[in-house]
Design a protein around this motif. Structure first.
Motif, PDB file in Angstrom:
ATOM      1  N   THR A   1      -4.762   0.682  -4.501  1.00 12.95           N
ATOM      2  CA  THR A   1      -4.084   0.744  -2.865  1.00 12.95           C
ATOM      3  C   THR A   1      -5.398   0.967  -1.195  1.00 12.95           C
ATOM      4  O   THR A   1      -5.021   0.362  -0.617  1.00 12.95           O
ATOM      5  CB  THR A   1      -4.120   2.694  -3.230  1.00 12.95           C
ATOM      6  OG1 THR A   1      -2.040   2.852  -4.315  1.00 12.95           O
ATOM      7  CG2 THR A   1      -2.550   3.384  -1.675  1.00 12.95           C
ATOM      8  N   SER A   2      -6.210   1.266  -2.456  1.00 15.02           N
ATOM      9  CA  SER A   2      -7.687   2.061  -1.038  1.00 15.02           C
ATOM     10  C   SER A   2      -7.856   0.564  -0.968  1.00 15.02           C
ATOM     11  O   SER A   2      -8.257   0.390   0.628  1.00 15.02           O
ATOM     12  CB  SER A   2      -8.720   2.388  -1.600  1.00 15.02           C
ATOM     13  OG  SER A   2      -8.043   3.790  -2.438  1.00 15.02           O
TER      14      SER A   2
ATOM     15  N   THR B   1     -10.888  11.197   8.102  1.00 15.14           N
ATOM     16  CA  THR B   1     -11.804  10.667   7.152  1.00 15.14           C
ATOM     17  C   THR B   1     -13.271  11.226   6.654  1.00 15.14           C
ATOM     18  O   THR B   1     -13.392  12.109   5.405  1.00 15.14           O
ATOM     19  CB  THR B   1     -12.804   9.471   7.880  1.00 15.14           C
ATOM     20  OG1 THR B   1     -12.024   8.323   8.857  1.00 15.14           O
ATOM     21  CG2 THR B   1     -13.896   8.744   6.559  1.00 15.14           C
TER      22      THR B   1
ATOM     23  N   ASN C   1     -11.710   4.315   2.694  1.00 10.95           N
ATOM     24  CA  ASN C   1     -10.804   4.056   2.104  1.00 10.95           C
ATOM     25  C   ASN C   1     -11.628   2.808   0.984  1.00 10.95           C
ATOM     26  O   ASN C   1     -12.027   2.163  -0.118  1.00 10.95           O
ATOM     27  CB  ASN C   1     -10.001   2.604   2.221  1.00 10.95           C
ATOM     28  CG  ASN C   1      -8.476   3.637   2.400  1.00 10.95           C
ATOM     29  OD1 ASN C   1      -7.672   3.167   1.474  1.00 10.95           O
ATOM     30  ND2 ASN C   1      -8.093   3.832   3.198  1.00 10.95           N
TER      31      ASN C   1
ATOM     32  N   ASP D   1     -11.302   4.918   8.890  1.00 10.83           N
ATOM     33  CA  ASP D   1      -9.977   4.732   7.694  1.00 10.83           C
ATOM     34  C   ASP D   1     -10.174   4.307   6.774  1.00 10.83           C
ATOM     35  O   ASP D   1     -10.097   3.763   5.837  1.00 10.83           O
ATOM     36  CB  ASP D   1      -8.582   5.294   8.297  1.00 10.83           C
ATOM     37  CG  ASP D   1      -8.351   6.610   8.772  1.00 10.83           C
ATOM     38  OD1 ASP D   1      -8.972   7.393   7.964  1.00 10.83           O
ATOM     39  OD2 ASP D   1      -7.314   6.457   8.833  1.00 10.83           O
TER      40      ASP D   1
ATOM     41  N   GLY E   1       0.896   3.304  -2.749  1.00 16.05           N
ATOM     42  CA  GLY E   1       0.263   5.380  -2.712  1.00 16.05           C
ATOM     43  C   GLY E   1       1.292   6.387  -3.101  1.00 16.05           C
ATOM     44  O   GLY E   1       0.687   7.290  -3.764  1.00 16.05           O
TER      45      GLY E   1
ATOM     46  N   GLY F   1       0.696  -1.338   0.314  1.00 18.45           N
ATOM     47  CA  GLY F   1       0.014  -0.038   0.111  1.00 18.45           C
ATOM     48  C   GLY F   1       0.926   1.594   0.249  1.00 18.45           C
ATOM     49  O   GLY F   1       0.599   2.499  -0.693  1.00 18.45           O
TER      50      GLY F   1
ATOM     51  N   THR G   1     -11.514  13.464  -1.696  1.00 19.81           N
ATOM     52  CA  THR G   1     -11.262  13.061  -2.797  1.00 19.81           C
ATOM     53  C   THR G   1     -12.849  13.564  -3.496  1.00 19.81           C
ATOM     54  O   THR G   1     -11.853  13.051  -5.135  1.00 19.81           O
ATOM     55  CB  THR G   1     -11.127  11.852  -2.085  1.00 19.81           C
ATOM     56  OG1 THR G   1     -10.480  11.379  -1.459  1.00 19.81           O
ATOM     57  CG2 THR G   1     -11.114  10.472  -3.469  1.00 19.81           C
TER      58      THR G   1
ATOM     59  N   TYR H   1     -12.799   5.417  -1.348  1.00 16.83           N
ATOM     60  CA  TYR H   1     -12.190   5.979  -1.522  1.00 16.83           C
ATOM     61  C   TYR H   1     -11.943   4.610  -3.155  1.00 16.83           C
ATOM     62  O   TYR H   1     -11.691   5.112  -4.622  1.00 16.83           O
ATOM     63  CB  TYR H   1     -10.580   5.452  -1.347  1.00 16.83           C
ATOM     64  CG  TYR H   1      -9.751   6.810  -0.600  1.00 16.83           C
ATOM     65  CD1 TYR H   1     -10.582   7.419  -1.083  1.00 16.83           C
ATOM     66  CD2 TYR H   1      -9.423   6.342   0.304  1.00 16.83           C
ATOM     67  CE1 TYR H   1     -10.255   9.143   0.446  1.00 16.83           C
ATOM     68  CE2 TYR H   1      -8.642   7.413   0.408  1.00 16.83           C
ATOM     69  CZ  TYR H   1      -9.683   8.624   0.927  1.00 16.83           C
ATOM     70  OH  TYR H   1      -8.869   9.967   1.900  1.00 16.83           O
TER      71      TYR H   1
ATOM     72  N   TYR I   1      -5.444  -0.367   1.843  1.00 17.53           N
ATOM     73  CA  TYR I   1      -5.682  -0.468   3.270  1.00 17.53           C
ATOM     74  C   TYR I   1      -6.872  -0.322   3.428  1.00 17.53           C
ATOM     75  O   TYR I   1      -7.284  -0.849   5.216  1.00 17.53           O
ATOM     76  CB  TYR I   1      -5.622   0.975   2.390  1.00 17.53           C
ATOM     77  CG  TYR I   1      -3.970   1.525   3.187  1.00 17.53           C
ATOM     78  CD1 TYR I   1      -4.042   1.366   4.726  1.00 17.53           C
ATOM     79  CD2 TYR I   1      -3.132   1.984   1.904  1.00 17.53           C
ATOM     80  CE1 TYR I   1      -2.124   1.592   4.755  1.00 17.53           C
ATOM     81  CE2 TYR I   1      -1.702   2.340   2.196  1.00 17.53           C
ATOM     82  CZ  TYR I   1      -1.441   1.667   3.818  1.00 17.53           C
ATOM     83  OH  TYR I   1      -0.194   2.240   3.881  1.00 17.53           O
ATOM     84  N   VAL I   2      -8.154  -1.138   2.923  1.00 19.18           N
ATOM     85  CA  VAL I   2      -8.923  -2.151   3.413  1.00 19.18           C
ATOM     86  C   VAL I   2      -9.135  -2.567   4.437  1.00 19.18           C
ATOM     87  O   VAL I   2      -9.175  -2.589   5.636  1.00 19.18           O
ATOM     88  CB  VAL I   2     -10.227  -1.894   3.122  1.00 19.18           C
ATOM     89  CG1 VAL I   2     -11.329  -2.744   3.385  1.00 19.18           C
ATOM     90  CG2 VAL I   2     -11.148  -0.678   2.186  1.00 19.18           C
TER      91      VAL I   2
END
Length: 201
Positions: free
Chosen positions: A34-35, A131, A54, A50, A13, A9, A138, A57, A38-39
């Protein structure tokens, strides 16, 4: 396994942010990956907001890719003198700033209440803040609004502190890079960018 995901990630990222500074559509594909990673990273670390961010995202990566593709085609016909690789942006109007601020405030309180009352999150306030700002920023990226970089500088700076406290050191390093690169992105868009003739949202 969790650590491998985190390092992956971090790498994707950094690539995402490099592509964002260049305003390259491939950033949305990299951002999707990436998202998704990160989940799972944030789930294992109990940073639930967060994690939810993601998930958002992942979805908005599809929207952003389609939006940038559509806008680029329109701007080619409306601004034929602009070079192919030019960075084209919109500006944050006073009216939109009020709307953005209100959205961040509402999101912050809603997320904080959920985290504080219904989860075992150790950092509900900080998690809710980053968040809320991330959701709105975003959307601003997808609309190519210049000032999104300022929102990211603030959110990423707070995230550095949060991830340090959770001992997510590779991710903390990533967000230090994000903070620095967001400042570079703001400078680059201002210096090399061209303001869109269409400021509608």
């Amino acid at each position: 396994m969790e650590q491998l995901l985190e390092y992956f990630g971090v790498l994707t990222g950094l690539l995402y942010l490099f592509l964002e500074i260049k305003q390259h559509r491939a950033m949305w594909v990299v951002g999707f990956l990436t998202s998704l990673v990160y989940v799972f990273v944030f789930f294992f670390s109990k940073i639930y907001a967060d994690m939810g961010l993601n998930i958002y995202y992942v979805a908005i990566s599809v929207y952003g890719f389609l939006q940038w593709s559509k806008n680029r085609a329109c701007e080619k016909s409306e601004m034929p003198s602009v070079p192919q690789d030019s960075i084209i942006y919109r500006r944050l109007t006073p009216r939109l700033f009020i709307g953005v601020s209100a959205a961040i405030t509402v999101l912050f309180f809603l997320i904080y209440i959920i985290l504080n009352d219904f989860t075992d999150s150790p950092i509900p306030m900080g998690d809710a803040f980053t968040t809320a700002v991330g959701i709105v920023a975003t959307w601003m990226v997808a609309r190519r609004i210049m000032e999104h970089w300022l929102f990211w500088i603030v959110a990423n700076g707070v995230s550095v502190y949060l991830y340090f406290g959770r001992e997510l050191y590779p991710t903390m390093f990533l967000y230090i890079c994000y903070t620095v690169l967001a400042a570079i992105g703001l400078y680059t868009w201002k210096k090399k960018g061209t303001r869109s003739v269409d400021n509608s949202l």
